[in-house]
Design a protein around this motif. Structure first.
Motif, mmCIF file in Angstrom:
data_model
loop_
_atom_site.group_PDB
_atom_site.id
_atom_site.type_symbol
_atom_site.label_atom_id
_atom_site.label_comp_id
_atom_site.label_asym_id
_atom_site.label_seq_id
_atom_site.Cartn_x
_atom_site.Cartn_y
_atom_site.Cartn_z
ATOM 1 N N MET A 138 -11.668 32.185 17.082
ATOM 2 C CA MET A 138 -12.288 31.339 18.082
ATOM 3 C C MET A 138 -13.725 31.033 17.679
ATOM 4 O O MET A 138 -14.492 31.934 17.349
ATOM 5 C CB MET A 138 -12.259 32.033 19.434
ATOM 6 C CG MET A 138 -12.758 31.198 20.559
ATOM 7 S SD MET A 138 -12.306 32.015 22.108
ATOM 8 C CE MET A 138 -13.523 31.359 23.159
ATOM 9 N N LYS A 139 -14.079 29.756 17.687
ATOM 10 C CA LYS A 139 -15.419 29.349 17.298
ATOM 11 C C LYS A 139 -16.405 29.558 18.439
ATOM 12 O O LYS A 139 -16.068 29.406 19.606
ATOM 13 C CB LYS A 139 -15.435 27.878 16.900
ATOM 14 C CG LYS A 139 -14.698 27.583 15.632
ATOM 15 C CD LYS A 139 -14.848 26.133 15.270
ATOM 16 C CE LYS A 139 -14.103 25.835 13.993
ATOM 17 N NZ LYS A 139 -14.223 24.446 13.609
ATOM 18 N N LYS A 140 -17.617 29.892 18.054
ATOM 19 C CA LYS A 140 -18.702 30.068 19.020
ATOM 20 C C LYS A 140 -19.175 28.698 19.507
ATOM 21 O O LYS A 140 -19.294 27.760 18.721
ATOM 22 C CB LYS A 140 -19.844 30.812 18.337
ATOM 23 C CG LYS A 140 -21.082 30.957 19.157
ATOM 24 C CD LYS A 140 -22.207 31.570 18.344
ATOM 25 C CE LYS A 140 -23.517 31.280 19.033
ATOM 26 N NZ LYS A 140 -24.657 31.500 18.191
ATOM 27 N N ASN A 141 -19.430 28.578 20.800
ATOM 28 C CA ASN A 141 -20.007 27.345 21.330
ATOM 29 C C ASN A 141 -21.451 27.198 20.884
ATOM 30 O O ASN A 141 -22.206 28.172 20.886
ATOM 31 C CB ASN A 141 -19.971 27.334 22.862
ATOM 32 C CG ASN A 141 -18.626 26.966 23.420
ATOM 33 O OD1 ASN A 141 -17.762 26.477 22.707
ATOM 34 N ND2 ASN A 141 -18.440 27.198 24.692
ATOM 35 N N LYS A 200 -24.986 26.144 21.758
ATOM 36 C CA LYS A 200 -25.744 25.997 22.997
ATOM 37 C C LYS A 200 -26.795 24.907 22.799
ATOM 38 O O LYS A 200 -27.630 25.006 21.898
ATOM 39 C CB LYS A 200 -26.380 27.313 23.390
ATOM 40 C CG LYS A 200 -25.356 28.372 23.718
ATOM 41 C CD LYS A 200 -26.014 29.683 24.026
ATOM 42 C CE LYS A 200 -24.965 30.761 24.234
ATOM 43 N NZ LYS A 200 -25.582 32.081 24.339
ATOM 44 N N ILE A 201 -26.744 23.890 23.658
ATOM 45 C CA ILE A 201 -27.558 22.690 23.490
ATOM 46 C C ILE A 201 -28.583 22.549 24.607
ATOM 47 O O ILE A 201 -28.274 22.761 25.780
ATOM 48 C CB ILE A 201 -26.656 21.437 23.465
ATOM 49 C CG1 ILE A 201 -25.678 21.518 22.292
ATOM 50 C CG2 ILE A 201 -27.492 20.159 23.390
ATOM 51 C CD1 ILE A 201 -24.641 20.405 22.284
ATOM 52 N N LYS A 239 -14.534 14.343 22.482
ATOM 53 C CA LYS A 239 -14.514 14.127 21.033
ATOM 54 C C LYS A 239 -15.337 15.197 20.324
ATOM 55 O O LYS A 239 -15.169 15.416 19.133
ATOM 56 C CB LYS A 239 -15.050 12.740 20.700
ATOM 57 C CG LYS A 239 -14.120 11.628 21.152
ATOM 58 C CD LYS A 239 -14.660 10.273 20.796
ATOM 59 C CE LYS A 239 -13.709 9.197 21.292
ATOM 60 N NZ LYS A 239 -14.192 7.862 20.991
ATOM 61 N N ILE A 240 -16.222 15.812 21.065
ATOM 62 C CA ILE A 240 -17.047 16.896 20.527
ATOM 63 C C ILE A 240 -16.547 18.187 21.159
ATOM 64 O O ILE A 240 -16.371 18.272 22.366
ATOM 65 C CB ILE A 240 -18.532 16.673 20.851
ATOM 66 C CG1 ILE A 240 -19.018 15.371 20.223
ATOM 67 C CG2 ILE A 240 -19.362 17.849 20.367
ATOM 68 C CD1 ILE A 240 -20.430 15.006 20.593
ATOM 69 N N LYS A 241 -16.329 19.179 20.332
ATOM 70 C CA LYS A 241 -15.790 20.454 20.801
ATOM 71 C C LYS A 241 -16.797 21.577 20.551
ATOM 72 O O LYS A 241 -17.730 21.429 19.778
ATOM 73 C CB LYS A 241 -14.489 20.773 20.057
ATOM 74 C CG LYS A 241 -13.472 19.648 20.092
ATOM 75 C CD LYS A 241 -12.400 19.920 21.092
ATOM 76 C CE LYS A 241 -11.299 18.904 20.993
ATOM 77 N NZ LYS A 241 -11.171 18.045 22.114
ATOM 78 N N ASN A 242 -16.571 22.684 21.198
ATOM 79 C CA ASN A 242 -17.341 23.917 20.979
ATOM 80 C C ASN A 242 -18.836 23.743 21.228
ATOM 81 O O ASN A 242 -19.662 24.098 20.396
ATOM 82 C CB ASN A 242 -17.095 24.475 19.576
ATOM 83 C CG ASN A 242 -15.645 24.778 19.324
ATOM 84 O OD1 ASN A 242 -14.883 25.041 20.252
ATOM 85 N ND2 ASN A 242 -15.228 24.726 18.080
#
Length: 91
Positions: free
Chosen positions: A1-4, A6-7, A27-30
């Motif tokens: 599982m990929k890490k999100n 943080k934005i 269209k953008i993930k994680n």
């Protein structure tokens, strides 16, 4: 599982609306938007409730960027250099 990722987003104007559509399109993930910033406190409070994120009126506030992996600068283009320089110097 990929890490999100943080934005944190600076600038909640017209260009932000386009980014918001892109994020909502899946269209953008994680990713996770965790903080937003704008000089307009009324607009900021509206998006804070809508997006369920933290709002700040000053991007230099440590709480705005302390947990952020990526800052998206959507201010007037004349302000991009100074804002970018601030974050580059934080590394």
């Amino acid at each position: 599982m990929k890490k999100n990722v943080k934005i944190g987003i600076i600038g909640l104007g017209r260009v932000f609306e386009h980014y918001l559509k892109l994020f909502k399109s899946n269209k953008i993930k994680n990713y996770q938007i965790i903080s937003i910033c704008d000089l307009d406190k009324n607009k900021g409070k509206i998006f804070e409730k809508k997006l369920k994120v933290n709002f700040y009126s000053d991007f230099k506030n440590y709480n705005f960027y302390k947990n952020v992996d990526l800052v998206i600068i959507l201010t007037d283009s004349g302000n991009h250099y100074a804002t970018s320089k601030f974050f580059i110097n934080k590394k």
